[in-house]
Scaffold this motif. Structure first.
Motif, mmCIF file in Angstrom:
data_model
loop_
_atom_site.group_PDB
_atom_site.id
_atom_site.type_symbol
_atom_site.label_atom_id
_atom_site.label_comp_id
_atom_site.label_asym_id
_atom_site.label_seq_id
_atom_site.Cartn_x
_atom_site.Cartn_y
_atom_site.Cartn_z
ATOM 1 N N THR A 281 0.834 -1.194 0.000
ATOM 2 C CA THR A 281 0.000 0.000 0.000
ATOM 3 C C THR A 281 0.875 1.253 0.000
ATOM 4 O OG1 THR A 281 -0.108 0.172 2.417
ATOM 5 C CG2 THR A 281 -1.803 -1.175 1.312
ATOM 6 N N ARG B 179 -6.725 7.122 1.926
ATOM 7 C CA ARG B 179 -5.967 6.682 0.751
ATOM 8 C C ARG B 179 -4.650 6.013 1.107
ATOM 9 N NH1 ARG B 179 -6.979 8.533 -4.936
ATOM 10 N NH2 ARG B 179 -7.020 6.253 -4.876
ATOM 11 N N ASN C 35 -4.463 3.390 2.588
ATOM 12 C CA ASN C 35 -4.739 1.955 2.457
ATOM 13 C C ASN C 35 -4.832 1.501 1.004
ATOM 14 O OD1 ASN C 35 -4.967 1.595 5.310
ATOM 15 N ND2 ASN C 35 -7.024 2.495 5.213
ATOM 16 N N ASP C 36 -4.722 2.431 0.072
ATOM 17 C CA ASP C 36 -4.828 2.086 -1.347
ATOM 18 C C ASP C 36 -3.475 1.666 -1.920
ATOM 19 O OD1 ASP C 36 -7.490 2.673 -1.294
ATOM 20 O OD2 ASP C 36 -7.288 4.672 -2.164
ATOM 21 N N TYR C 37 -3.536 0.907 -3.008
ATOM 22 C CA TYR C 37 -2.337 0.449 -3.713
ATOM 23 C C TYR C 37 -2.043 1.408 -4.888
ATOM 24 C CZ TYR C 37 -2.564 -3.870 -1.039
ATOM 25 O OH TYR C 37 -2.550 -4.788 -0.014
ATOM 26 N N GLN D 58 -4.402 2.098 -7.822
ATOM 27 C CA GLN D 58 -5.657 2.787 -7.548
ATOM 28 C C GLN D 58 -5.523 4.309 -7.652
ATOM 29 O OE1 GLN D 58 -6.075 0.259 -3.813
ATOM 30 N NE2 GLN D 58 -8.237 0.488 -4.363
ATOM 31 N N PHE D 59 -4.325 4.768 -8.022
ATOM 32 C CA PHE D 59 -4.073 6.196 -8.209
ATOM 33 C C PHE D 59 -3.845 6.484 -9.689
ATOM 34 C CE2 PHE D 59 -3.073 5.422 -3.836
ATOM 35 C CZ PHE D 59 -3.290 6.607 -3.158
ATOM 36 N N ARG E 291 0.041 9.412 -8.584
ATOM 37 C CA ARG E 291 1.221 8.604 -8.239
ATOM 38 C C ARG E 291 2.462 9.485 -8.160
ATOM 39 N NH1 ARG E 291 -1.276 4.190 -11.283
ATOM 40 N NH2 ARG E 291 -0.461 5.089 -13.212
#
Length: 331
Positions: free
Chosen positions: A112, A151, A153-155, A158-159, A164
């Motif tokens: 993450t 966010r 917790n997002d990978y 997912q951006f 990024r």
């Protein structure tokens, strides 16, 4: 200013050679420059000119096939070349932030964003897990990512690309570095996101007072953010000057050619934009002649015999060329 304040980064006679099956590649050739605290140095040149390799050489980020030599690479008066691997790792984590060119490959897809942001904070600043996550969320908010706490917790997938890149900037700034090296951080972004990133960096620079090295091939970007510009070609510095001076009074034929490729916003240049004919040199041996000679409109016999050393045009402005742009003849 640079005479009164000790440089944050001072590089003297840097050489980088890659050992390959086809022979040595002399990627960086006798590069010397400095960055003052709070200064933004723009580094420009075509792909293959040595911009990225120069900066990665300083930080020990090249593979074992690279042989790096320098008279000195001083950061706050400490010679990086004399540091142990552990000390260099701490320097890279705490004092120097690096934004790599491609966030797609720089972020680990299986962790993450929160994990990747907190790792450096826990390692280099000794923060607890809770403190590190709070700081990570703060950094994501600082670079303009909404709902930052969730966010974490997002990978990376997912951006968006622009988000990024903002995450990469947040990672580079998390430990409050004194120097930020940004390697073409806006190249793959659309112009709207690029403008947002540029405004973000200008704001962060003002807020945090850090020195910045901004690597790019885009002179238009440099004109808007840099204090000083370093033009590279063939693995060496061919011209260096304050940004306004460089645009108003370019001295090297390569710099002049680069500026001629830019469109005019005032309509003062109605003719077709120029291109630079030819290809960059293959650096299979030490330079014994000017690397730009084969593509230069001002080439002289001497250019094929000797590689010019940098000479001062005026205070803070130097150029490596046998041709004098002011006189229109030999220097």
């Amino acid at each position: 200013m640079r005479d009164e304040i000790a440089p944050l980064l001072d590089v003297v006679d840097l050489h980088t050679v890659f050992q390959t099956r086809g022979g040595d590649v002399h990627a960086v050739n006798s590069v010397s420059f400095s960055v003052a605290p709070g200064e933004l140095l723009g580094v420009v040149g075509e792909s293959g000119s040595g911009k990225s390799v120069t900066m990665m050489s300083l930080m020990g980020l090249l593979p074992s096939s690279a042989r790096v030599e320098a008279q000195a690479v001083n950061f706050e008066g400490r010679n990086i070349r004399d540091m142990s691997d552990d000390a260099l790792r701490v320097l890279r984590g705490r004092d120097v932030g690096f934004v790599f060119q491609d966030p797609m490959t720089s972020l680990n897809p299986v962790f993450t964003v929160g994990y990747q942001l907190t790792e450096a904070l826990r390692t280099h600043l000794g923060k607890s897990k809770k403190e590190a996550r709070a700081r990570a969320a703060e950094m994501l908010s600082l670079v303009g990512i909404p709902d930052a706490k969730a966010r974490l917790n997002d990978y990376p997938h997912q951006f968006s690309g622009g988000m990024r890149q903002r995450v990469m900037i947040a990672m580079a700034l998390a430990c409050d570095p004194k120097l930020l090296i940004a390697d073409e951080p806006t190249t793959a972004l659309d112009v709207t996101i690029q403008a947002q990133i540029l405004e973000l960096v200008k704001g962060l620079r003002q807020k945090m007072g850090m020195g910045i090295v901004w690597i790019t091939h885009d002179l238009g970007v440099v004109a808007g953010i840099a204090d000083r510009v370093m033009v590279m070609y063939g693995g060496q510095i061919v011209e260096q000057a304050p940004v306004k001076e460089l645009f108003a009074n370019p001295q090297h034929p390569y710099t002049i050619a680069l500026l001629e490729t830019l469109p005019s916003l005032t309509g003062e240049r109605p003719e077709r934009l120029r291109s630079i004919d030819g290809q960059p040199p293959i650096l299979g041996a030490k330079l014994t002649s000017c690397p730009f000679a084969a593509r230069c409109r001002q080439v002289m016999d001497r250019c094929h015999r000797e590689n010019p050393t940098r000479r001062e045009v005026k205070a803070g402005h130097d150029v490596a060329c046998w041709w004098d742009a002011t006189q229109g003849g030999a220097a």
